[in-house]
Design a protein around this motif. Structure first.
Motif, PDB file in Angstrom:
ATOM      1  N   SER A  80      -6.119   2.378  -1.235  1.00 27.28           N
ATOM      2  CA  SER A  80      -6.469   3.527  -0.384  1.00 27.28           C
ATOM      3  C   SER A  80      -7.975   3.755  -0.368  1.00 27.28           C
ATOM      4  O   SER A  80      -8.549   4.132   0.661  1.00 27.28           O
ATOM      5  N   HIS A 112       0.806  -1.219   0.000  1.00 27.15           N
ATOM      6  CA  HIS A 112       0.000   0.000   0.000  1.00 27.15           C
ATOM      7  C   HIS A 112       0.846   1.280   0.000  1.00 27.15           C
ATOM      8  O   HIS A 112       0.644   2.179  -0.808  1.00 27.15           O
ATOM      9  N   LYS A 113       1.798   1.361   0.911  1.00 28.69           N
ATOM     10  CA  LYS A 113       2.553   2.600   1.077  1.00 28.69           C
ATOM     11  C   LYS A 113       4.057   2.334   0.989  1.00 28.69           C
ATOM     12  O   LYS A 113       4.502   1.184   1.014  1.00 28.69           O
ATOM     13  N   ARG A 129      -2.207   1.195  -5.685  1.00 30.92           N
ATOM     14  CA  ARG A 129      -2.143   1.807  -4.358  1.00 30.92           C
ATOM     15  C   ARG A 129      -3.341   2.723  -4.112  1.00 30.92           C
ATOM     16  O   ARG A 129      -3.897   2.743  -3.001  1.00 30.92           O
ATOM     17  N   GLY A 189     -10.301   3.517   2.800  1.00 34.91           N
ATOM     18  CA  GLY A 189     -10.655   4.904   3.062  1.00 34.91           C
ATOM     19  C   GLY A 189     -12.126   5.124   2.803  1.00 34.91           C
ATOM     20  O   GLY A 189     -12.975   4.928   3.678  1.00 34.91           O
TER      21      GLY A 189
END
Length: 254
Positions: A179, A153-154, A175, A183
């Protein structure tokens, strides 16, 4: 409540390396497995129903490919094999088990690293699976989706992020999609509720000395509804033994 997610990279191979002995010692309530690389005829009795567990599985049509499963100490109220998309259900990627208000899902999301064709398939999966995740969220169930999502993801979630910006698993589109899942759609990456540190990886390439040097990726997740994520108390990535190129991810929920 203890839940484990483990990509086995072949259930027969992992069994020979001691996975089921380790699993028995964990006494987890649920164990979600991915990449069985087996058909029903390949499954030994101890794979289908380890002592004290019920097992439910989704096999790929293609031999030696993909596959997912859920082991549970209690018998599910309902079991769903596949999520209603013919292309990806044929690949054996999804098992859902319901236990009262709790839904436990094992998912093996496609990898796009082998070819552009598979990357395009991965994008198609992301599109249809997002719709499914939205529907699931609307059900009102408490949900945990364990598995190999094949996305870091990050930047903190892989060692060499600068060198992978154009590679499958760390593409901007992937990604951004993840998110959105954790989110706007409203799910939570439960691991990060407990552990915010770097170098928390669950997969290492077999090339070079990735394992020895801990040049890894965090691509295995527990993606949960917020109330369940809030109960996450302990997390562990088990690296003392190697059952596959992934490490089992355990989260204990209070």
């Amino acid at each position: 409540m203890k839940i484990i997610s483990a990509n086995l990279n072949g259930i027969r191979s992992a069994a020979k390396k001691g996975f089921f002995e380790w699993m028995a010692a964990q006494s987890a309530d649920f164990v979600c497995v991915q990449e069985l690389k087996a058909q029903f005829d390949d499954m030994q009795p101890e794979f289908l129903a380890p002592e004290g567990y019920y097992g439910h599985f989704h096999y790929a049509q293609k031999k030696g490919y993909s596959g997912a499963g859920v082991y549970s100490k209690q018998k599910p109220d309902a079991v769903f094999i596949g999520f209603g998309n013919e292309e990806f259900d044929n690949e054996g990627r999804y098992v859902r088990c319901d236990f009262g208000p709790l839904t436990v899902i094992s998912v093996y999301c496609p990898s796009g690293s082998s070819s552009e064709e598979r990357q395009q398939a991965k994008f198609r999966f992301m599109e249809v699976f997002l719709e499914h995740l939205i529907e699931l969220k609307a059900s009102g169930q408490e949900i945990v989706i364990c598995g190999d999502w094949n996305i870091a993801h990050k930047e903190i979630d892989l060692k060499n992020w600068k060198g992978n910006l154009k590679n499958s698993g760390f593409l901007p589109e992937e990604r951004a999609w993840f998110s959105n899942v954790i989110g706007e759609v409203g799910y939570v990456d439960a691991f990060r509720c407990v552990e915010q540190g770097a170098e928390q990886y669950t997969w290492w390439s077999n090339r070079g000395q990735a394992w020895a040097k801990n040049v890894g990726w965090r691509i295995d997740y527990h993606v949960t509804t917020p109330a369940l994520a809030a109960k996450a108390k302990q997390v562990a990535i088990y690296k003392e033994q190697r059952f596959s190129d992934h490490a089992p991810l355990t989260i204990v929920y209070g």
